[in-house]
Enzyme design. Structure first.
Site, PDB file in Angstrom:
ATOM      1  N   ARG A 123     -90.951 -28.799  -2.717  1.00  0.00           N
ATOM      2  CA  ARG A 123     -92.193 -29.411  -3.179  1.00  0.00           C
ATOM      3  C   ARG A 123     -92.512 -29.025  -4.611  1.00  0.00           C
ATOM      4  O   ARG A 123     -93.496 -29.489  -5.165  1.00  0.00           O
ATOM      5  CB  ARG A 123     -93.331 -28.921  -2.290  1.00  0.00           C
ATOM      6  CG  ARG A 123     -94.047 -30.003  -1.515  1.00  0.00           C
ATOM      7  CD  ARG A 123     -95.142 -29.306  -0.722  1.00  0.00           C
ATOM      8  NE  ARG A 123     -96.030 -30.201  -0.060  1.00  0.00           N
ATOM      9  CZ  ARG A 123     -95.883 -30.651   1.174  1.00  0.00           C
ATOM     10  NH1 ARG A 123     -94.820 -30.342   1.862  1.00  0.00           N
ATOM     11  NH2 ARG A 123     -96.802 -31.418   1.705  1.00  0.00           N
ATOM     12  N   LYS A 168     -93.771 -39.736   5.856  1.00  0.00           N
ATOM     13  CA  LYS A 168     -92.465 -39.082   5.780  1.00  0.00           C
ATOM     14  C   LYS A 168     -92.155 -38.279   7.037  1.00  0.00           C
ATOM     15  O   LYS A 168     -91.017 -38.257   7.484  1.00  0.00           O
ATOM     16  CB  LYS A 168     -92.312 -38.257   4.504  1.00  0.00           C
ATOM     17  CG  LYS A 168     -93.030 -36.938   4.488  1.00  0.00           C
ATOM     18  CD  LYS A 168     -92.848 -36.227   3.164  1.00  0.00           C
ATOM     19  CE  LYS A 168     -94.002 -35.279   2.917  1.00  0.00           C
ATOM     20  NZ  LYS A 168     -94.216 -34.231   3.919  1.00  0.00           N
ATOM     21  N   ARG A 223    -105.844 -32.735  11.853  1.00  0.00           N
ATOM     22  CA  ARG A 223    -105.458 -31.583  11.041  1.00  0.00           C
ATOM     23  C   ARG A 223    -106.609 -31.147  10.140  1.00  0.00           C
ATOM     24  O   ARG A 223    -107.253 -31.972   9.523  1.00  0.00           O
ATOM     25  CB  ARG A 223    -104.248 -31.943  10.182  1.00  0.00           C
ATOM     26  CG  ARG A 223    -102.938 -31.730  10.895  1.00  0.00           C
ATOM     27  CD  ARG A 223    -101.786 -32.318  10.130  1.00  0.00           C
ATOM     28  NE  ARG A 223    -101.798 -31.975   8.713  1.00  0.00           N
ATOM     29  CZ  ARG A 223    -100.809 -32.300   7.871  1.00  0.00           C
ATOM     30  NH1 ARG A 223     -99.761 -32.949   8.324  1.00  0.00           N
ATOM     31  NH2 ARG A 223    -100.883 -31.985   6.612  1.00  0.00           N
ATOM     32  N   ARG A 229    -105.666 -40.064  10.624  1.00  0.00           N
ATOM     33  CA  ARG A 229    -104.471 -39.575  11.323  1.00  0.00           C
ATOM     34  C   ARG A 229    -104.863 -38.554  12.400  1.00  0.00           C
ATOM     35  O   ARG A 229    -105.740 -37.732  12.206  1.00  0.00           O
ATOM     36  CB  ARG A 229    -103.547 -38.923  10.301  1.00  0.00           C
ATOM     37  CG  ARG A 229    -102.335 -38.259  10.887  1.00  0.00           C
ATOM     38  CD  ARG A 229    -101.266 -38.066   9.854  1.00  0.00           C
ATOM     39  NE  ARG A 229    -101.602 -37.093   8.824  1.00  0.00           N
ATOM     40  CZ  ARG A 229    -100.770 -36.759   7.847  1.00  0.00           C
ATOM     41  NH1 ARG A 229     -99.595 -37.333   7.753  1.00  0.00           N
ATOM     42  NH2 ARG A 229    -101.127 -35.855   6.958  1.00  0.00           N
ATOM     43  N   ARG A 253    -104.383 -32.453  -2.159  1.00  0.00           N
ATOM     44  CA  ARG A 253    -102.947 -32.524  -1.860  1.00  0.00           C
ATOM     45  C   ARG A 253    -102.266 -33.610  -2.695  1.00  0.00           C
ATOM     46  O   ARG A 253    -101.136 -33.445  -3.133  1.00  0.00           O
ATOM     47  CB  ARG A 253    -102.735 -32.779  -0.365  1.00  0.00           C
ATOM     48  CG  ARG A 253    -102.829 -31.488   0.450  1.00  0.00           C
ATOM     49  CD  ARG A 253    -103.312 -31.722   1.852  1.00  0.00           C
ATOM     50  NE  ARG A 253    -102.416 -32.523   2.650  1.00  0.00           N
ATOM     51  CZ  ARG A 253    -102.801 -33.257   3.692  1.00  0.00           C
ATOM     52  NH1 ARG A 253    -104.064 -33.291   4.045  1.00  0.00           N
ATOM     53  NH2 ARG A 253    -101.925 -33.933   4.373  1.00  0.00           N
TER      54      ARG A 253
HETATM   55  P1  ADP Z   1     -98.439 -33.497   3.971  1.00  0.00           P
HETATM   56  O1  ADP Z   1     -97.146 -33.988   3.388  1.00  0.00           O
HETATM   57  O2  ADP Z   1     -99.110 -34.513   4.828  1.00  0.00           O
HETATM   58  O3  ADP Z   1     -99.352 -32.905   2.955  1.00  0.00           O
HETATM   59  P2  ADP Z   1     -97.127 -31.212   5.330  1.00  0.00           P
HETATM   60  O4  ADP Z   1     -97.246 -31.063   6.786  1.00  0.00           O
HETATM   61  O5  ADP Z   1     -95.773 -31.514   4.754  1.00  0.00           O
HETATM   62  O6  ADP Z   1     -98.182 -32.335   4.978  1.00  0.00           O
HETATM   63  O7  ADP Z   1     -97.693 -29.893   4.597  1.00  0.00           O
HETATM   64  C1  ADP Z   1     -98.971 -29.380   4.865  1.00  0.00           C
HETATM   65  C2  ADP Z   1     -99.303 -28.208   3.930  1.00  0.00           C
HETATM   66  O8  ADP Z   1     -98.348 -27.149   4.122  1.00  0.00           O
HETATM   67  C3  ADP Z   1     -99.214 -28.504   2.429  1.00  0.00           C
HETATM   68  O9  ADP Z   1    -100.397 -29.097   1.943  1.00  0.00           O
HETATM   69  C4  ADP Z   1     -98.977 -27.089   1.863  1.00  0.00           C
HETATM   70  O10 ADP Z   1    -100.159 -26.322   1.820  1.00  0.00           O
HETATM   71  C5  ADP Z   1     -98.077 -26.463   2.899  1.00  0.00           C
HETATM   72  N1  ADP Z   1     -96.635 -26.648   2.569  1.00  0.00           N
HETATM   73  C6  ADP Z   1     -95.703 -27.326   3.309  1.00  0.00           C
HETATM   74  N2  ADP Z   1     -94.498 -27.293   2.718  1.00  0.00           N
HETATM   75  C7  ADP Z   1     -94.650 -26.588   1.568  1.00  0.00           C
HETATM   76  C8  ADP Z   1     -93.788 -26.209   0.505  1.00  0.00           C
HETATM   77  N3  ADP Z   1     -92.488 -26.561   0.493  1.00  0.00           N
HETATM   78  N4  ADP Z   1     -94.305 -25.478  -0.519  1.00  0.00           N
HETATM   79  C9  ADP Z   1     -95.594 -25.114  -0.541  1.00  0.00           C
HETATM   80  N5  ADP Z   1     -96.468 -25.444   0.425  1.00  0.00           N
HETATM   81  C10 ADP Z   1     -96.015 -26.169   1.470  1.00  0.00           C
END
Ligand code: ADP
Length: 219
Positions: free
Chosen positions: A88, A13, A166, A133, A177
């Site tokens: 989320r 995404k 990461r 990744r 996750r």
């Molecule tokens: P991915 O979709 O690969 O898990 P992201 O870069 O979107 O990675 O997010 C990484 C981390 O950041 C998530 O696992 C969470 O801990 C935190 N995070 C990001 N966006 C949110 C959100 N909207 N609410 C809560 N935690 C978030």
């Protein structure tokens, strides 16, 4: 356009949202990137978020809602946005409705309707993708050691920075996750499906093909 991207970790995404943003000129607003920046800058937010993110859990809703409210108030987000990683949880989605429906994003001001794009990728594919990744800490470019490797060993094709893995892209945290995604984020897709604004796109296959499917589904 005003678009929300929903997809499990490793679904592509981020990569696809960046491409769409470049294509349509709307800002790409990625909460994960914003949090990682806060961690790198060692801000109060970054210090609070770092251990939560590394474990694979979600950062508390009230923190995230504050961040997104400020970001959507900036001038570049007034005409449109591509949200990646937010909302989320259903609480975040409900709050986003009130942000988007009031102020400059509200109905009747000529903005595009809010739409949601859901990328579908099976769990077993995701674990493999995330563990392999790598990303550029400078420009955010995303690589995959098997399917999209950098031209030179472990440095970014664009700016030569050393690529990083990461800290939350290890198997244990990816599984956590994924569990958070199923339990907390899939209900967000259901929430928007009830409003009839979700397009589902198959996220398995080469990046260019997936991007074509996304563009078709939004046309
Ligand atoms: P991915 O979709 O690969 O898990 P992201 O870069 O979107 O990675 O997010 C990484 C981390 O950041 C998530 O696992 C969470 O801990 C935190 N995070 C990001 N966006 C949110 C959100 N909207 N609410 C809560 N935690 C978030």
């Amino acid at each position: 356009m005003r678009l929300i991207f929903i997809g499990p970790p490793g679904s592509g995404k981020g990569t696809q949202a960046k491409r769409l943003a470049a294509r349509y000129g709307d800002p790409h607003i990625a909460t994960g990137d914003m949090l990682r920046e806060a961690v790198a800058d060692d801000t109060a937010l970054g210090r609070e978020a770092a251990p939560i993110m590394a474990s694979g859990a979600l950062v508390p809703d009230d923190l995230m809602i504050g961040i997104i409210k400020d970001r959507l108030a900036k001038p570049d987000a007034q005409r449109g946005f591509i949200l990646d990683g937010f909302p989320r949880t259903v609480v975040q989605a409900e709050k986003l409705d009130t942000i988007v429906d009031s102020g400059p994003h509200g109905p009747g001001n000529g903005s595009d309707p809010l739409r949601v794009l859901q990328l579908l990728v099976p769990d077993d594919v995701l674990v493999k993708r995330t563990v392999l990744r790598r990303s550029c800490p400078e420009c955010g470019a995303i690589y995959h050691l098997e399917s999209a490797p950098p031209q030179k060993d472990m440095v970014c094709d664009r700016d030569g920075a050393a690529l990083i893995h990461r800290p939350d892209d290890n198997e244990e945290s990816v599984r956590k996750r994924l569990e958070a995604f199923h339990r907390q984020t899939l209900p967000v897709a259901t929430y928007y499906k009830a409003k009839g604004i979700v397009r589902e796109v198959d996220g398995v296959g080469p990046l260019d093909e997936v991007f074509e499917r996304i563009e078709k589904s939004l046309a």
